[in-house]
Design a protein around this motif. Structure first.
Motif, short mmCIF file in Angstrom:
data_model
loop_
_atom_site.label_atom_id
_atom_site.label_comp_id
_atom_site.label_asym_id
_atom_site.label_seq_id
_atom_site.Cartn_x
_atom_site.Cartn_y
_atom_site.Cartn_z
N LYS A 16 0.70 -1.22 0.17
CA LYS A 16 -0.21 -0.18 0.54
C LYS A 16 1.11 1.41 -0.09
N THR A 17 1.78 1.18 0.64
CA THR A 17 2.12 2.47 1.60
C THR A 17 2.99 2.64 -0.47
N THR A 18 4.35 1.66 -0.81
CA THR A 18 5.07 1.60 -1.53
C THR A 18 4.47 2.14 -2.93
N SER A 39 -2.14 8.19 6.35
CA SER A 39 -3.63 8.02 7.70
C SER A 39 -3.04 6.83 8.20
N ASP A 40 -1.48 5.98 8.66
CA ASP A 40 -1.00 4.76 9.48
C ASP A 40 -0.15 4.68 10.48
N PRO A 41 -0.64 4.98 11.88
CA PRO A 41 0.23 4.83 12.52
C PRO A 41 1.97 5.06 13.02
N SER A 43 3.41 5.53 10.31
CA SER A 43 3.68 6.59 9.50
C SER A 43 5.07 6.11 8.37
N ASN A 44 4.84 5.36 7.84
CA ASN A 44 5.93 4.81 6.61
C ASN A 44 5.96 5.50 5.65
N ALA A 45 4.82 5.76 5.01
CA ALA A 45 4.59 6.81 4.11
C ALA A 45 5.21 9.04 3.85
N VAL A 124 -4.54 8.33 -0.17
CA VAL A 124 -4.28 8.70 0.81
C VAL A 124 -4.24 7.00 1.23
N ASP A 125 -3.12 6.69 2.19
CA ASP A 125 -2.26 5.67 2.67
C ASP A 125 -2.66 4.68 3.90
N ASP A 126 -3.73 4.13 3.63
CA ASP A 126 -4.47 4.15 4.97
C ASP A 126 -3.86 2.45 5.31
MG LIG Z 1 1.71 0.32 5.46
#
Ligand SMILES: [Mg+2]
Ligand SMILES: Nc1ncnc2c1ncn2[C@@H]1O[C@H](COP(=O)(O)OP(=O)(O)OP(=O)(O)O)[C@@H](O)[C@H]1O
Ligand SMILES: Nc1ncnc2c1ncn2[C@@H]1O[C@H](COP(=O)(O)OP(=O)(O)OP(=O)(O)O)[C@@H](O)[C@H]1O
Ligand SMILES: [Mg+2]
Lengths: 256, 256
Positions: A16-18, A39-41, A43-45, A124-126
């Motif tokens: 997702k993030t990549t 939007s992910d705690p 915080s990878n993005a 939006v990165d979930d």
């Molecule tokens: Mg991710």
């Protein structure tokens, strides 16, 4: 006005993030204005774009829970045309806090309203769940982009994800549709990958992008340098795949 | 009485399910009685053991939310000595429902009490988040086993996971400790893998198992046949690694 795309799949580690980060980078390189909302705690993005979450004062948490205007959270990145709303670990507490708020599923949609005119795309990165953060992403979105890892276990959860998308469409966001399905971490040497590709194409004949993202170690190295693949290793197979995906994405979104 | 181990890491796709299932299989083959509790709505552990979640009447959801005795949910698997409490998609709704229940963090610990004498080990496979299902796993556990994928992004979330573990230990479960850290999906050909191994060993010098699980396609194929690696491909590198991990795990848990 911006097209909002949620990157969602409750299965963890599917790309997702990549995909959000690197598709965003190639769209920016093609002259589109893109805002990436982390939007992910985890915080990878945020980290993947070279920003240290520990140094952030205004993140998505303040925007959703304290109604801080999103313009105050927007951070520029190294890539011109790709802006970020960062996430910090505070976001982990947001879902519980959001449960009791009025119109809790629409907090993100309301927060994005003031900047819709500034961007061509808002990604939006979930996180890997179907909780309130992901529901907020789906409620704010025009379309959802579903990364599917070329692994057997990644197939299992698709019907549940579809069920949640239909629920959000019926109850919260009638325009929500599947913007696309992207096959990721494809390993040409294994039968499993080929089988998953065939299965996903059968399940989503219209939505699955032609472009398949291969497993490529450069893609997993780039975040450790805080760079997108376009900056880190533009000639590698992973970069070329995301460049091709960006072209296919624009053709699909903006008409041939 | 059983030692309860939670398999937790909010980073998705790092090998929580694969490790719980295959470590469980080798412990059962060594004569230990193991109960695997699938605490993830994706029900990957359930599927990996050849059980179709759609055919299940009593799952972890009924045990947690409707107080059905856990004995009614326990399902036998192909592997003698490895029993399962299955998950179904209903579990996705459990976290919201649990929010309002009394002693909501202890629901799993209370549910397991009647069967502690029947097993040597109870493994809890947690979802990729730090919500109430994972907190229930950590509250019921003696120790937590943390799978860490040999990828940069997998390092990012470790301090947050540790923070949550310490919170649970201080507020809910004073005996909770880190039972071990397992490095997974190691790819000897990449520098990244070597760097992550060195970093994790530095972060967790005592807890990191010597055994490293290599990336091995057989491990991702086995779930599509509903088999553990011990049944599917006992001679492959993945199987040998989990066999070695099981020996190391028993030595650590049961004394030399
Ligand atoms: Mg991710
Ligand atoms: N095509 C690829 N080839 C090799 N590695 C990849 C590829 N895509 C992603 N990765 C790596 O695999 C891991 C999982 O990818 P990523 O973090 O993007 O997935 P995710 O779905 O966002 O995970 P989560 O569910 O935790 O949010 C990361 O370490 C990433 O660097
Ligand atoms: N050592 C390995 N080599 C190759 N593939 C693996 C290995 N371990 C796990 N896999 C595969 O990688 C994917 C992720 O593993 P798994 O589902 O066990 O992780 P998880 O942490 O339980 O994921 P989630 O966060 O979604 O619960 C699965 O498709 C699995 O089959
Ligand atoms: Mg799992």
């Amino acid at each position: 006005t911006a097209t909002v795309i949620a990157f969602a799949n409750q299965k963890g580690g599917v790309g997702k993030t990549t995909t959000a980060v690197n598709l965003g980078a190639y769209l920016a390189a093609a002259g589109r204005k893109v805002l990436l909302v982390d939007s992910d705690p985890q915080s990878n993005a945020t980290t993947s774009l070279g920003i240290d979450p520990r140094g952030i004062y205004v993140s998505l948490y303040e925007v959703l829970i304290e109604q801080v205007p999103i313009q105050e959270a927007i951070t520029l990145t190294d890539r011109v045309g790709l802006d970020l709303v960062p996430a910090t670990v505070d976001l982990a507490g947001a879902e519980v806090e959001m449960t009791g708020l009025m119109a809790r599923e629409r907090l993100l949609a309301r927060a994005l309203a003031p900047v819709l005119e500034r961007y061509d795309y808002i990604f939006v990165d979930d996180p890997p769940s179907l909780g309130l953060l992901t529901v907020n992403g789906l409620t704010a979105a025009h379309g959802v982009l579903i990364p599917v890892q070329c692994e057997y276990l990644a197939l299992e959860g698709l019907s549940h994800l579809l069920h949640t998308i239909h629920q959000v469409r019926d109850m919260l966001n009638p325009r929500l549709h599947i913007a696309g399905v992207v096959l990721t971490m494809f390993d040409a040497r294994t039968n499993l990958s080929q089988q998953v590709v065939a299965e996903v194409r059968r399940f989503f004949p219209q939505e699955t992008f032609q472009t398949i993202i291969p497993r490529n170690v450069r893609l997993s190295e780039a975040p450790s340098y805080g760079q997108t693949i376009l900056s880190y290793a533009p000639g590698c197979a992973g970069a070329q795949a995301y460049a091709a995906l960006a072209r296919e994405f624009m053709a699909r979104m903006e008409g041939q």
